[in-house]
Design a protein around this motif. Sequence first.
Motif, PDB file in Angstrom:
ATOM      1  N   ALA A 145       0.695  -1.048   0.074  1.00 37.62           N
ATOM      2  CA  ALA A 145      -0.295  -0.028  -0.088  1.00 37.62           C
ATOM      3  C   ALA A 145       0.843   1.115  -0.005  1.00 37.62           C
ATOM      4  CB  ALA A 145      -1.009  -0.175   1.299  1.00 37.62           C
ATOM      5  N   VAL A 146       1.893   1.159   0.719  1.00 40.92           N
ATOM      6  CA  VAL A 146       2.648   2.342   0.889  1.00 40.92           C
ATOM      7  C   VAL A 146       3.561   2.610  -0.425  1.00 40.92           C
ATOM      8  CG1 VAL A 146       4.899   3.408   2.124  1.00 40.92           C
ATOM      9  CG2 VAL A 146       3.263   2.525   3.440  1.00 40.92           C
ATOM     10  N   ASP A 147       4.044   1.460  -0.798  1.00 42.20           N
ATOM     11  CA  ASP A 147       4.584   1.421  -2.246  1.00 42.20           C
ATOM     12  C   ASP A 147       3.797   1.946  -3.381  1.00 42.20           C
ATOM     13  OD1 ASP A 147       6.991   0.609  -1.220  1.00 42.20           O
ATOM     14  OD2 ASP A 147       6.583  -1.234  -1.946  1.00 42.20           O
ATOM     15  N   GLY A 148       2.644   1.719  -3.280  1.00 42.52           N
ATOM     16  CA  GLY A 148       1.422   2.414  -4.421  1.00 42.52           C
ATOM     17  C   GLY A 148       1.316   3.907  -4.347  1.00 42.52           C
ATOM     18  N   ILE A 149       1.405   4.520  -2.920  1.00 42.00           N
ATOM     19  CA  ILE A 149       1.232   5.617  -2.693  1.00 42.00           C
ATOM     20  C   ILE A 149       2.324   6.409  -3.385  1.00 42.00           C
ATOM     21  CG2 ILE A 149       1.210   7.661  -0.821  1.00 42.00           C
ATOM     22  CD1 ILE A 149      -0.354   5.371   0.850  1.00 42.00           C
ATOM     23  N   ALA A 150       3.712   5.728  -3.304  1.00 42.98           N
ATOM     24  CA  ALA A 150       4.923   6.401  -3.679  1.00 42.98           C
ATOM     25  C   ALA A 150       4.909   6.566  -5.319  1.00 42.98           C
ATOM     26  CB  ALA A 150       6.143   5.611  -3.332  1.00 42.98           C
ATOM     27  N   ASP A 151       4.170   5.474  -5.861  1.00 39.45           N
ATOM     28  CA  ASP A 151       4.098   5.383  -7.340  1.00 39.45           C
ATOM     29  C   ASP A 151       2.979   6.579  -7.575  1.00 39.45           C
ATOM     30  OD1 ASP A 151       5.857   3.284  -7.771  1.00 39.45           O
ATOM     31  OD2 ASP A 151       4.111   1.892  -7.791  1.00 39.45           O
ATOM     32  N   LEU A 152       1.919   6.866  -6.998  1.00 40.04           N
ATOM     33  CA  LEU A 152       1.080   7.748  -7.221  1.00 40.04           C
ATOM     34  C   LEU A 152       1.440   9.092  -7.315  1.00 40.04           C
ATOM     35  CD1 LEU A 152      -2.296   6.520  -5.757  1.00 40.04           C
ATOM     36  CD2 LEU A 152      -1.529   6.673  -8.102  1.00 40.04           C
ATOM     37  N   THR A 153       2.275   9.486  -5.999  1.00 38.63           N
ATOM     38  CA  THR A 153       3.184  10.578  -5.806  1.00 38.63           C
ATOM     39  C   THR A 153       3.907  11.276  -6.930  1.00 38.63           C
ATOM     40  OG1 THR A 153       2.745  10.132  -3.344  1.00 38.63           O
ATOM     41  CG2 THR A 153       4.415  11.760  -4.187  1.00 38.63           C
ATOM     42  N   LEU A 154       4.658  10.091  -7.250  1.00 35.87           N
ATOM     43  CA  LEU A 154       5.721  10.541  -8.351  1.00 35.87           C
ATOM     44  C   LEU A 154       5.040  10.699  -9.866  1.00 35.87           C
ATOM     45  CD1 LEU A 154       8.431  10.443  -9.371  1.00 35.87           C
ATOM     46  CD2 LEU A 154       8.202   7.819  -9.747  1.00 35.87           C
ATOM     47  N   ASP A 155       3.998   9.842 -10.075  1.00 32.40           N
ATOM     48  CA  ASP A 155       3.172  10.644 -11.267  1.00 32.40           C
ATOM     49  C   ASP A 155       2.546  11.948 -11.053  1.00 32.40           C
ATOM     50  OD1 ASP A 155       3.562   7.985 -12.262  1.00 32.40           O
ATOM     51  OD2 ASP A 155       1.800   7.154 -11.578  1.00 32.40           O
ATOM     52  N   PHE A 156       1.995  12.322  -9.914  1.00 32.30           N
ATOM     53  CA  PHE A 156       1.536  13.523  -9.471  1.00 32.30           C
ATOM     54  C   PHE A 156       2.539  14.744  -9.674  1.00 32.30           C
ATOM     55  CE2 PHE A 156       0.744  16.896  -6.589  1.00 32.30           C
ATOM     56  CZ  PHE A 156      -0.229  17.559  -6.866  1.00 32.30           C
ATOM     57  N   VAL A 157       3.686  14.459  -9.242  1.00 33.58           N
ATOM     58  CA  VAL A 157       4.729  15.399  -8.970  1.00 33.58           C
ATOM     59  C   VAL A 157       5.221  15.383 -10.593  1.00 33.58           C
ATOM     60  CG1 VAL A 157       7.152  15.947  -8.398  1.00 33.58           C
ATOM     61  CG2 VAL A 157       5.292  15.292  -6.962  1.00 33.58           C
ATOM     62  N   GLU A 158       5.373  14.389 -11.296  1.00 34.10           N
ATOM     63  CA  GLU A 158       5.905  14.492 -12.910  1.00 34.10           C
ATOM     64  C   GLU A 158       4.766  15.369 -13.528  1.00 34.10           C
ATOM     65  OE1 GLU A 158       6.455  10.315 -13.629  1.00 34.10           O
ATOM     66  OE2 GLU A 158       8.423  10.621 -13.232  1.00 34.10           O
ATOM     67  N   SER A 159       3.369  15.220 -13.338  1.00 34.85           N
ATOM     68  CA  SER A 159       2.731  15.720 -13.974  1.00 34.85           C
ATOM     69  C   SER A 159       2.692  17.412 -13.836  1.00 34.85           C
ATOM     70  CB  SER A 159       1.257  15.168 -13.640  1.00 34.85           C
ATOM     71  OG  SER A 159       0.590  15.506 -12.564  1.00 34.85           O
ATOM     72  N   LYS A 160       2.967  17.731 -12.509  1.00 35.31           N
ATOM     73  CA  LYS A 160       3.005  18.918 -12.354  1.00 35.31           C
ATOM     74  C   LYS A 160       4.193  19.739 -13.118  1.00 35.31           C
ATOM     75  CE  LYS A 160      -0.613  19.765  -9.720  1.00 35.31           C
ATOM     76  NZ  LYS A 160      -1.721  20.469 -10.110  1.00 35.31           N
ATOM     77  N   LEU A 161       5.252  19.087 -12.714  1.00 38.42           N
ATOM     78  CA  LEU A 161       6.673  19.490 -13.369  1.00 38.42           C
ATOM     79  C   LEU A 161       6.284  19.683 -14.819  1.00 38.42           C
ATOM     80  CD1 LEU A 161       9.317  20.337 -13.064  1.00 38.42           C
ATOM     81  CD2 LEU A 161      10.022  18.028 -13.386  1.00 38.42           C
ATOM     82  N   HIS A 162       5.725  18.652 -15.611  1.00 34.35           N
ATOM     83  CA  HIS A 162       5.571  18.959 -16.918  1.00 34.35           C
ATOM     84  C   HIS A 162       4.741  20.150 -17.343  1.00 34.35           C
ATOM     85  CE1 HIS A 162       6.275  14.500 -17.837  1.00 34.35           C
ATOM     86  NE2 HIS A 162       7.443  14.976 -17.777  1.00 34.35           N
ATOM     87  N   LYS A 163       3.657  20.547 -16.675  1.00 33.71           N
ATOM     88  CA  LYS A 163       2.944  21.587 -16.806  1.00 33.71           C
ATOM     89  C   LYS A 163       3.720  22.895 -16.532  1.00 33.71           C
ATOM     90  CE  LYS A 163      -1.437  19.412 -15.345  1.00 33.71           C
ATOM     91  NZ  LYS A 163      -2.686  19.653 -14.739  1.00 33.71           N
TER      92      LYS A 163
END
Length: 72
Positions: free
Chosen positions: A46-64
């Motif tokens: 569950a914790v590792d899944g959160i880490a993956d979601l967080t990385l996706d979120f941060v990457e999308s914000k950076l791309h914007k």
Amino acid sequence: MDIQKRAMIEALEKSLGIVTTACKMVGICRSSHYDWYNNDMEYKEAVDGIADLTLDFVESKLHKQIEKGEVS
């Protein structure tokens, strides 16, 4: 999974995976989180899944920001 572990997972989601912040929200020490992480496979997944979601979120914000020319 017990109530404290579920609360910690929710706190990690809200804090974007920041362990210290999540621990303060739940009222546990960091060592409890890492003990659970190292000894409870369901919690770890569950914790590792959160880490993956967080990385996706941060990457999308950076791309914007890059698209807007805000980051070089």
